[in-house]
Write a protein that holds these residues in place. Sequence first.
Motif: not given
Length: 258
Positions: A165-175
């Motif tokens: 699982a990957v956090s939403a924050e990390r997904m936002a950082q990746l675009g």
Amino acid sequence: MNESLLTEIQDRILFLTLKRPESLNSFNLEMLTGITNSILEAENNPEIKVIVISGAGRSFCAGGDVKTMGNTNASDVYEHIGVLNKCIKAIKDTHKPVIASIHGFAAGAGFNLALACDLIIAAEDSKFALSFSQVGLISDGGGSYFLPQLIGPHLAKQFFFSGEAVSAERMAQLGIVNFLVPAKDLKEETVKYANKLAGGPGKAFGMMKKLIDHSFTSNLDEILEKERMIQTLMVATEDHHEGVLAFKEKRKPVFTGK
């Protein structure tokens, strides 16, 4: 009546709510067919400007139903993924902007359903997981296509291989995620942004969507020529004329999508 999908139209927005909360909104054929048919109908309904997909209960979507895995044969899997593919294609093919509103988990093909959408708005505490490897499967629902285009092959392989699982924050950082919002404000912020899009130049949005999506499989010369041809059509639209007039009159344009 589709018991796996709630369909509502409010203020030019089609809301599709995945409704199998007891299984974290895992897919079944009824749900997938309902999404596909609703989007196809929306494409031909000039009153609908934007589509929002969300999940009921604790999560957005867990993808495939793990409880039924191991009890199906190859033919059933082939047919099920065919229905899933039609759903993904409907999202990509419609000219209407499609927003995924994410809370809880978006896992497996549920994550890929979100990737097929044009924009993702996510609660700050939501998580994303490409969990296929944990049950010995590959991605379905277009993840093998969407994710490498967004973040490159190496990072995509990392996410697919690990299944973590990957956090939403990390997904936002990746675009991957466009907007992060507090969980309590997710619905309000989603509706606010959907209304903003609904008041925009619908034809222009639709053409922008197609051009951007085609850019991954076209070269520069092809895109330049498509832009040239489409712009020739766009200058004759009512929205263009309204936009120019509003600019001259120093007021906000009132677009109609015509």
